[in-house]
Write an enzyme that holds these catalytic residues in place. Structure first.
Site, PDB file in Angstrom:
ATOM      1  N   LYS A   1       0.863  -1.181   0.000  1.00 36.28           N
ATOM      2  CA  LYS A   1       0.000   0.000   0.000  1.00 36.28           C
ATOM      3  C   LYS A   1       0.903   1.236   0.000  1.00 36.28           C
ATOM      4  O   LYS A   1       1.946   1.245   0.670  1.00 36.28           O
ATOM      5  CB  LYS A   1      -0.880  -0.033   1.258  1.00 36.28           C
ATOM      6  CG  LYS A   1      -1.915   1.085   1.347  1.00 36.28           C
ATOM      7  CD  LYS A   1      -2.794   0.910   2.589  1.00 36.28           C
ATOM      8  CE  LYS A   1      -3.877   1.971   2.699  1.00 36.28           C
ATOM      9  NZ  LYS A   1      -4.753   1.756   3.882  1.00 36.28           N
TER      10      LYS A   1
ATOM     11  N   SER B   1      -9.814   1.841   3.145  1.00 39.48           N
ATOM     12  CA  SER B   1      -8.925   2.612   2.312  1.00 39.48           C
ATOM     13  C   SER B   1      -7.912   1.764   1.529  1.00 39.48           C
ATOM     14  O   SER B   1      -7.333   2.248   0.563  1.00 39.48           O
ATOM     15  CB  SER B   1      -8.157   3.612   3.170  1.00 39.48           C
ATOM     16  OG  SER B   1      -7.286   2.946   4.059  1.00 39.48           O
TER      17      SER B   1
ATOM     18  N   SER C   1     -10.004  -0.650   7.254  1.00 35.80           N
ATOM     19  CA  SER C   1      -9.405  -0.436   5.932  1.00 35.80           C
ATOM     20  C   SER C   1      -8.682  -1.628   5.319  1.00 35.80           C
ATOM     21  O   SER C   1      -8.284  -1.575   4.159  1.00 35.80           O
ATOM     22  CB  SER C   1      -8.443   0.751   5.971  1.00 35.80           C
ATOM     23  OG  SER C   1      -9.162   1.964   6.005  1.00 35.80           O
TER      24      SER C   1
END
Lengths: 99, 473
Positions: free
Chosen positions: B65, B140, B164
């Site tokens: 990420k 997210s 997330s």
């Protein structure tokens, strides 16, 4: 339920000032609506009796560890300042503050 | 495959890079792709394996990420604020997975500063859900989830502040685990809410999550909140029986707002657990309804503090021709942050401001304690708590962008684990109209092994986790 949430456009300007976030005039009204909606959701907390409840700032009972007070990192000033927008002789440059 | 020489890391890496090049133009799961570094990294891994090394992750490709700093590499956090930021050091998670021999293919798209439940808040554009392209992948860690679902990499890292990792895992049909607060180092992981943030893996199976979490977890001198507690061998007992496992089922999880299809998929999964020998026990989490209100004080308050560092002086975006220092701050932040980030910073600023601190922040922390006490009581009777990961399957892109509260309610079942610091895993357990449904298990502090074990046993008798989105050959 009380209703302490009745944000005005001046409130939004004041919060934006405290947060140092520049807002276009056009953004203020929608933000007022959004923040009012979110704070109304948060208002549910006021209905709960929390007298005598210890606030929980941190999950678990983790004790913060201390390390020995010795230098562990090498000096990497140039590398760490490389992402800065404006640097000179190891200083971060900003617009003149004192005339 | 790598261990028995069926293919080399170089071949595997080339395979995934080819898929990314061909399929990601449409899905938009990646912010940057590091083809050359990945190929040279894979060659080095092949040499290590040829020299006799045989660790399980050696040469396995992965994606981080874009919230994890990689030394010298672009690290944007999905924000214009960090569009050109190149980190001067690597996150501990990055160093650990490097050390385990994983090959980084690139960095995954995400909601800006990890604030969002749909990946529509990225400065680099929305991510499409590979199952249905007009749906969101969740957020997210939406890029991480969508890319693993599309088989652009076998595993990706994510971070989870209010759901997330688990919510996008549920929306994309993956397994994803948020570890106990303090299990994985947060050093070099750009902070959103420091008392809630944790990193974890998203993968197809619980078995893969176990291997990657093994490599991510453990103490770190550079993060004083990272636990010294030894990391157990997560893979060792995965196949053991779960006979007698006590699964708590809170009725509060099956109330208004829960999609009927999701509810029945989760009930069927619980029935499957009974067949495996688990016992279902009814438990109560009376303050469940307060999780979202408490979270939307605590998380924005911490975010407003953490994100004050983005001031246009030391790193990140600086506005053109600032008139003075005040103008530099306000315009750099006004222009550098997106709408949702500004919204949350302002909520937090308000909640922490003079005259409101007690009414909001202190109150939320007290309610946080009540929520945590509920779990403590439940765990006196059960080993894990089970329920849906999300109230609905993935929703259509744009469906909730005008209503922040509707968006926040996606995290109805996930934020409690963050507020209480508990580990929780999401695994695929069904489909509604062709979209995956997630089952969530929440465990006691540092009981990740039990969650992975329970998820693995379920995956041995079901095939939801093996289903793939169509049209991605």
């Amino acid at each position: 339920m009380n209703n302490i949430v009745a944000l005005t456009t001046d409130d939004i300007k004041q919060i934006a000032h405290l947060a140092r976030i520049g807002l276009d005039e056009a953004a203020i009204e929608p933000l007022r609506d959004d923040l009012t909606t979110v704070l109304s959701l948060v208002e549910q907390l006021n209905a709960i009796d929390t007298a005598g409840v210890e606030p929980m700032a941190h999950p678990g009972n983790a004790e913060l560890r201390l390390r020995d007070d010795v230098v562990s990192e090498e000096n990497r000033r140039d590398a760490l300042q490389a992402p800065a927008p404006d640097v000179e002789q190891g200083y971060f440059l900003v617009p003149r503050v004192i005339e | 495959m790598l261990a028995n020489g069926d293919c080399s890391s170089t071949e595997l890496t080339e395979h995934y890079l080819e898929r990314i090049a061909r399929l990601d133009k449409d899905l938009n799961t990646m912010i940057s792709v590091n083809s050359d570094d990945a190929i040279s990294g894979a060659r080095a891994c092949d040499e290590r394996r040829a020299a006799g090394e045989n660790s399980p992750l050696l040469g396995v490709p992965m994606v981080h990420k874009d919230i994890f700093c990689v030394d010298g590499g672009k690290t944007t956090c999905g924000s214009r604020m960090l569009e050109t930021f190149h980190a001067p050091y690597s996150a501990t998670v990055v160093n650990k997975l490097n050390g385990a021999g994983m090959v980084m293919l690139g960095k995954a798209n995400m909601d800006e500063f990890a604030m969002g439940s749909s990946n529509e808040n990225s400065y680099f554009g929305a991510v499409k859900n590979p199952w249905q392209r007009d749906c969101v992948p969740g957020g997210s860690s939406g890029g991480s989830a969508a890319l693993v679902a599309a088989r652009l990499a076998p595993v990706a890292t994510g971070t989870d502040t209010g759901g997330s990792i688990r919510q996008p895992a549920a929306f994309c049909g993956l397994t994803g685990i948020k570890p106990t607060y303090g299990r994985v180092s947060r050093y070099g992981m750009i902070a959103f809410a420091s008392s809630l943030d944790q990193a974890g893996p998203l993968a197809v199976t619980a078995e893969d999550c176990a291997m990657v979490l093994q490599a991510m977890a453990g103490s770190d001198e550079r993060d004083s909140t990272c636990s010294n507690q030894p990391v157990p061998d997560y893979s060792k007992s995965l196949g053991d029986s779960i006979d007698g496992l006590k699964i708590g089922v809170p009725e509060e999880y099956f109330s208004d707002g829960l999609d009927d299809g999701v509810a029945s998929a989760v009930r069927s999964a619980l029935a499957e657990y009974e067949k495996l020998g688990a016992k279902l026990v009814s438990v109560s989490l009376p303050n469940q309804g307060l999780c979202i209100p408490a979270y939307y004080v605590v998380a924005p308050a911490e975010a407003s503090s953490n994100l004050s560092r983005f001031d246009g002086v030391r790193f990140g975006y600086r506005c053109d021709n600032p008139a003075d220092l005040e103008d530099l701050y306000t315009r750099s932040r006004g222009e550098g942050f997106g709408a949702e980030v500004k919204r949350r910073i302002m909520i937090g600023t308000y909640a922490l401001s003079a005259g409101y601190y007690d009414a909001y922040y202190l109150k939320a922390q007290q309610v946080r304690r009540l929520i945590s006490d509920d779990f403590d009581k439940a765990f006196a009777d059960v080993d894990v708590v089970a329920g849906p990961t999300t109230p609905t399957p993935a929703f259509k892109t744009g469906a909730k962008t005008d209503d922040p509260v509707a968006m926040y309610l996606n995290d109805l079942y996930t934020v409690s684990a963050n507020l209480c610091g508990l580990p929780a895993i999401s695994m695929p357990c069904g489909e509604v109209d062709g979209l995956p449904v997630g089952l969530q298990l929440t465990g006691q502090h540092f009981d990740e092994a039990r969650l992975l074990h329970a998820a693995h046993r379920y995956q041995q008798v079901t095939d939801w986790h093996q289903r793939m989105p169509a049209g991605l050959e």
